[in-house]
Design a protein around this motif. Structure first.
Motif, PDB file in Angstrom:
ATOM      1  N   ASP A   1       1.040  -1.490   0.049  1.00 44.10           N
ATOM      2  CA  ASP A   1       0.235  -0.032  -0.254  1.00 44.10           C
ATOM      3  C   ASP A   1       0.756   1.208   0.207  1.00 44.10           C
ATOM      4  N   TYR A   2       0.582   1.833  -0.610  1.00 43.75           N
ATOM      5  CA  TYR A   2       1.132   3.189  -1.185  1.00 43.75           C
ATOM      6  C   TYR A   2       1.398   4.686  -0.834  1.00 43.75           C
ATOM      7  N   GLU A   3       1.601   5.353   0.101  1.00 42.19           N
ATOM      8  CA  GLU A   3       1.188   6.733  -0.412  1.00 42.19           C
ATOM      9  C   GLU A   3       1.817   8.023   0.019  1.00 42.19           C
ATOM     10  N   CYS A   4       1.356   8.850  -0.506  1.00 45.62           N
ATOM     11  CA  CYS A   4       1.875  10.462  -0.790  1.00 45.62           C
ATOM     12  C   CYS A   4       1.841  11.502   0.195  1.00 45.62           C
ATOM     13  N   THR A   5       2.915  12.063   0.408  1.00 54.03           N
ATOM     14  CA  THR A   5       3.102  13.309   1.764  1.00 54.03           C
ATOM     15  C   THR A   5       3.423  14.265   0.724  1.00 54.03           C
ATOM     16  N   VAL A   6       3.180  15.725   0.539  1.00 54.91           N
ATOM     17  CA  VAL A   6       3.220  16.853   0.250  1.00 54.91           C
ATOM     18  C   VAL A   6       3.518  18.296   0.831  1.00 54.91           C
ATOM     19  N   GLU A   7       4.208  18.481   1.277  1.00 61.59           N
ATOM     20  CA  GLU A   7       4.694  20.255   2.322  1.00 61.59           C
ATOM     21  C   GLU A   7       5.043  20.744   1.925  1.00 61.59           C
ATOM     22  N   ALA A   8       4.679  21.854   1.776  1.00 65.42           N
ATOM     23  CA  ALA A   8       5.780  23.121   0.493  1.00 65.42           C
ATOM     24  C   ALA A   8       3.905  24.707   1.666  1.00 65.42           C
ATOM     25  N   GLY A   9       5.521  25.497   1.872  1.00 62.36           N
ATOM     26  CA  GLY A   9       4.926  26.740   2.860  1.00 62.36           C
ATOM     27  C   GLY A   9       4.159  26.822   4.576  1.00 62.36           C
ATOM     28  N   GLY A  10       4.623  25.074   4.626  1.00 62.94           N
ATOM     29  CA  GLY A  10       4.283  25.129   6.638  1.00 62.94           C
ATOM     30  C   GLY A  10       2.714  24.240   6.290  1.00 62.94           C
ATOM     31  N   LYS A  11       2.127  24.313   4.954  1.00 66.22           N
ATOM     32  CA  LYS A  11       1.149  23.326   4.827  1.00 66.22           C
ATOM     33  C   LYS A  11       1.490  22.095   3.982  1.00 66.22           C
ATOM     34  N   THR A  12       0.382  21.235   5.332  1.00 69.06           N
ATOM     35  CA  THR A  12       1.497  19.492   4.436  1.00 69.06           C
ATOM     36  C   THR A  12      -0.593  18.610   3.854  1.00 69.06           C
ATOM     37  N   LYS A  13      -0.384  17.700   3.189  1.00 71.25           N
ATOM     38  CA  LYS A  13      -1.607  17.560   2.546  1.00 71.25           C
ATOM     39  C   LYS A  13      -0.859  15.692   2.424  1.00 71.25           C
ATOM     40  N   SER A  14      -1.793  14.735   2.120  1.00 75.61           N
ATOM     41  CA  SER A  14      -1.986  13.266   1.908  1.00 75.61           C
ATOM     42  C   SER A  14      -2.908  13.129   1.500  1.00 75.61           C
ATOM     43  N   SER A  15      -1.903  11.954   0.095  1.00 79.52           N
ATOM     44  CA  SER A  15      -2.971  11.347  -0.239  1.00 79.52           C
ATOM     45  C   SER A  15      -3.313   9.955  -0.541  1.00 79.52           C
ATOM     46  N   ASN A  16      -4.686  10.245  -0.990  1.00 79.00           N
ATOM     47  CA  ASN A  16      -5.305   8.434  -0.566  1.00 79.00           C
ATOM     48  C   ASN A  16      -4.175   7.187  -1.197  1.00 79.00           C
ATOM     49  N   SER A  17      -4.441   6.122  -0.141  1.00 80.14           N
ATOM     50  CA  SER A  17      -4.072   4.943  -0.556  1.00 80.14           C
ATOM     51  C   SER A  17      -3.687   4.438  -1.460  1.00 80.14           C
ATOM     52  N   LEU A  18      -2.864   3.436  -2.071  1.00 79.03           N
ATOM     53  CA  LEU A  18      -3.376   2.889  -3.080  1.00 79.03           C
ATOM     54  C   LEU A  18      -2.350   1.423  -3.528  1.00 79.03           C
ATOM     55  N   HIS A  19      -3.126   0.869  -3.323  1.00 82.11           N
ATOM     56  CA  HIS A  19      -2.809  -0.514  -3.472  1.00 82.11           C
ATOM     57  C   HIS A  19      -1.526  -1.661  -4.876  1.00 82.11           C
ATOM     58  N   VAL A  20      -0.860  -1.534  -4.480  1.00 87.61           N
ATOM     59  CA  VAL A  20       0.470  -2.163  -6.042  1.00 87.61           C
ATOM     60  C   VAL A  20       0.466  -3.398  -5.600  1.00 87.61           C
ATOM     61  N   TRP A  21       0.488  -4.032  -7.006  1.00 85.51           N
ATOM     62  CA  TRP A  21       0.317  -5.799  -6.854  1.00 85.51           C
ATOM     63  C   TRP A  21       1.599  -6.064  -7.680  1.00 85.51           C
ATOM     64  N   VAL A  22       2.524  -6.172  -7.015  1.00 89.36           N
ATOM     65  CA  VAL A  22       3.597  -7.149  -8.317  1.00 89.36           C
ATOM     66  C   VAL A  22       3.094  -8.551  -8.761  1.00 89.36           C
ATOM     67  N   THR A  23       2.829  -9.258  -9.369  1.00 85.37           N
ATOM     68  CA  THR A  23       2.142 -10.068 -10.571  1.00 85.37           C
ATOM     69  C   THR A  23       3.485 -10.838 -10.269  1.00 85.37           C
ATOM     70  N   GLY A  24       3.463 -12.725  -9.908  1.00 88.86           N
ATOM     71  CA  GLY A  24       4.477 -13.111 -10.428  1.00 88.86           C
ATOM     72  C   GLY A  24       5.763 -13.371  -8.773  1.00 88.86           C
ATOM     73  N   MET A  25       6.285 -14.502  -9.527  1.00 87.11           N
ATOM     74  CA  MET A  25       7.374 -14.400  -8.136  1.00 87.11           C
ATOM     75  C   MET A  25       8.444 -14.631  -8.589  1.00 87.11           C
ATOM     76  N   SER A  26       9.663 -14.470  -8.023  1.00 85.86           N
ATOM     77  CA  SER A  26      11.440 -14.981  -8.637  1.00 85.86           C
ATOM     78  C   SER A  26      11.851 -16.100  -8.915  1.00 85.86           C
ATOM     79  N   LYS A  27      12.614 -16.293  -9.553  1.00 85.11           N
ATOM     80  CA  LYS A  27      13.216 -18.216  -9.505  1.00 85.11           C
ATOM     81  C   LYS A  27      14.066 -18.649  -8.492  1.00 85.11           C
ATOM     82  N   PRO A  28      13.242 -19.418  -7.777  1.00 78.61           N
ATOM     83  CA  PRO A  28      14.215 -19.914  -6.348  1.00 78.61           C
ATOM     84  C   PRO A  28      15.177 -21.112  -6.872  1.00 78.61           C
TER      85      PRO A  28
END
Length: 698
Positions: free
Chosen positions: A77-104
């Protein structure tokens, strides 16, 4: 310079589902409104599963986190926060799925092993993050792969062992991984295959039997099991039949075993060679032909009376040349009776049991099926009695009877009768019981029982048992004559009675003051008893009650009555005499003194009267004088004379008692012409009221 955050958004390129190994970008964009066009610095921070993964400062309104080769560990779950001029605001959470696995990566501890050894494997997923599942496979030519799996919550590798079994020669192993993402399960591709060569520590054993065919009971059969080993130490050869070990050798290449063949030796034999964990087996089927069938034992009778003759005969179908013996079965070993085909004996009860016969040909001994022989002794005449005591029963209670035969071979059938009616049939060894719960007071039917077994003598019958039905005591009553108040020294009769109850009845009478005192006790063949107490005294005042019981062992208590002992009539007269005589004397003296004073006051008047009047007055005064000083003495004589004559001229006062009956509720009974007064539930019974009547001679 005024600004405000409108929104902060986070996106993933090319999509929220990224294939393992493909490039991936996380883009954070801030939408800001400004009052004028001025420069503003933005601090971008990107989090994955609440952990910081990227930071940057930019004059632009967006930032980009580049991942050249996405791995399954980038899933989250990824989330982004931006701070500028003493003000801060965050984004909503976004789920990223990397499908498949590396070879053992799979590695084996050894490339060459022996049968019975263990192959140790290690499977690793270096680019993955736990928790992970690992799956191992053992692949053998022309067989289904054997798979094992293990869960690793804290590491990205796992270790597994596989045993090398008999028949394994060239083995291949591989592994693959798996993980759970948002309730979905995915697997990695298989690892490289690892080759392991297996060497035999010994060859598969050879098992043979001599003779190999046409084996008949009585023949000697010999087994031989052999193998070729690379290393002799620790080798073991075992010969089995039906999981039973017949023979074994250690540190040798050959095992031999021989025995006289019997029909039971037919079947499958197993030769097993073991060394360490390695094991190889060989099987061989052997068929043994029957030399002669099992013998048959026949009995002239299976059930017979004692002292009768019994004949046992043993035979083998189609085979006469055999050695026979007859035996009796016993838990401690069979008892030999006779080496013969036939046995005749006169039996007794102790000969009951199972018999067999044995036949022997060429060293082969066979046993017949057992034959059961039962020898019966006749039953003795049964005895019928009441369990626990006398031939009696309390009305309302059950009656338990026992029928017993001292002798007789079981099983014995017992039949219970009440009168001529069959009540119960019981089969037992030596006795039987019967419970009769329907007991009536006037039931005159007697009980008896029969006993019989398989002896030819037939049925034996007991004597008739008559039972006494004991009726419990009911409703005890208690009364007395006189009732209530009793004169001191007088006789009192007490009656205790019951409404019903079997004789004899034990009657007991108690007086209760501060403690209970047993006054009277008697067994009577009647429903009542009278106890006469001759002389009552003041100490006999108290509460009385009676208690009745019989062999039903139930005490029934009456209602209590109260007896008060009062003074007798003569005692009252004596007391009256002692009280009234002094009073009469005092009255007489007072009267004399009054008359004397009057005489003195009229003395002058008396002189003036005529002689006739003087004479009369003198006579009158003389009479008054006589009735004064001489009254007590004469009165004593007068009382004595009147007491002797019993006349009506008694001058002094006398007390007479008259009995007056005031009937409020008639609750007395007439017993032997004596009225007995009982306490009624509410009112008292007949009350005797004594009235004192004073008689005066006037």
């Amino acid at each position: 310079e005024v600004f405000t955050f409108n929104t902060v958004e986070i996106k993933v390129q090319p999509s929220i589902k990224v294939k393992n190994g493909a490039p991936m970008s996380i883009v954070c964009r801030a939408d800001i409104s400004k009052s004028t066009d001025f420069q503003l610095k933005h601090n971008f921070t990107i989090f994955k599963d609440s952990k910081l993964v990227f930071m940057t400062v930019s004059d632009k309104g967006d930032a980009q986190y580049e991942i050249p080769m996405a791995r399954s560990s980038d899933t989250g779950d990824y989330e982004c926060t931006v701070e500028a001029g003493g003000k801060t605001k965050s984004s909503n959470s976004l789920h990223v799925w990397v499908t498949g696995m590396s070879k053992p990566i799979l590695t084996a501890e050894k490339k060459e092993v022996l049968e019975g050894d263990v192959v140790k494997l290690r499977c690793e997923l270096p680019e993955e993050v736990p928790p992970l599942y690992f799956f191992f496979q053992k692949i053998k030519m022309n067989s289904t792969p054997k798979e094992k799996h293990v869960f690793e919550p804290y590491r990205n590798f796992s270790v597994m062992e596989f045993s090398v079994e008999e028949g394994d020669n060239i083995l291949q192993f591989d592994c693959f991984g798996g993980r759970s993402v948002k309730r979905e399960f995915e697997y990695s591709e298989h690892s490289n295959k690892t080759l392991v060569t297996v060497r035999e520590p010994f060859i598969k054993p050879t098992l043979s039997a001599k003779p190999s065919s046409n084996i008949t009971e009585g023949d000697r059969i010999q087994f031989e099991c052999s193998t070729v080993v690379a290393r002799m130490r620790g080798i073991e050869i075992i010969l089995q039949k039906n999981k039973t070990i017949l023979n074994s050798v250690r540190d040798e290449k050959i095992l031999k075993y021989s025995a006289i063949a019997t029909l039971g030796d037919s079947g499958e034999y197993l030769c097993k060679v073991e060394q360490g964990r390695a094991s190889k087996t060989t099987k061989l089927n052997v068929d043994v032909s029957e030399l002669f069938p099992k013998p048959t034992l026949a009995a002239s009778m299976n059930k017979l009376d004692e002292n009768k003759e019994l004949t046992l005969s043993c035979s083998v179908s189609g085979f006469r040349k055999a050695n026979f013996s007859i035996l009796r079965k016993n838990s401690n070993g069979d008892i030999w009776l006779k080496n013969s085909r036939n046995l005749t004996m006169r039996v007794n009860v102790n000969d009951t049991g199972s018999y067999i016969c044995k036949a022997e040909v060429k060293g082969i001994v066979k046993e017949s099926k057992p034959v059961r022989i039962n020898v019966y002794a006749p039953v003795s005449k049964p005895t019928l009695s009441v369990v626990g005591g006398l031939p009696e029963v309390v009305l309302g209670k059950p009656l338990r009877l026992i029928c017993r035969s001292v002798t007789g071979t079981p099983p014995i059938t017992f039949t219970f009768y009440k009168g001529n009616e069959v009540k119960n049939i019981v089969i037992n060894d030596t006795y039987a019981t019967f419970l009769d719960e329907n007991i009536r007071e006037n039931d005159k039917r007697g009980y008896k029982c029969d006993a019989r077994n398989n002896h030819s003598s037939g049925v034996k019958t007991s004597n008739v048992l008559n039972i006494t039905v004991i009726v419990p005591i009911r409703n005890a009553s208690f009364g007395s004559v006189p009732y209530g108040e009793v004169e001191d020294g007088s006789e009192t009769a007490f009656l205790c009675s019951v409404k019903e109850g079997s004789w004899p009845i034990l009657f007991r009478i108690f007086r209760k003051t501060d403690h209970e005192v047993l006054l009277f006790e008697k067994n009577e063949n009647a429903h009542r008893v009278i106890w006469r107490k001759e002389a009552m005294n003041r100490q006999d005042t108290g509460t009385y009650y009676c208690m009745a019981s019989n062999r039903a062992n139930v005490d029934v208590k009456s209602h209590p009555i109260t007896i008060s002992v009062i003074l007798a009539s003569w005692q009252k007269g004596v007391i009256a005499a002692f009280v009234l005589i002094p009073i009469a004397g005092a009255v007489t003296l007072t009267l004399w003194w009054f008359l004397w004073k009057k005489k003195k006051g009229n003395e002058y008047s008396a002189l003036a009267t005529n002689s006739t009047s003087e004479k009369l007055t003198r006579q009158h005064n003389d009479g008054d004088y006589y009735s004064g000083s001489g009254y007590i003495e004469d009165n004593e004589n007068h009382m004595k004379s009147t007491d002797e004559s019993k006349g009506p001229d008694l001058e002094s006062a006398e007390v007479e008692y008259t009995e007056v009956e005031v009937s409020t509720l008639d609750s007395h009974r007439e017993i032997d012409s004596v009225p007995i007064h009982f306490p009624a539930p509410v009112q008292k019974g007949t009350e005797t009221v004594y009235s004192e009547i004073r008689k005066a001679n006037n």
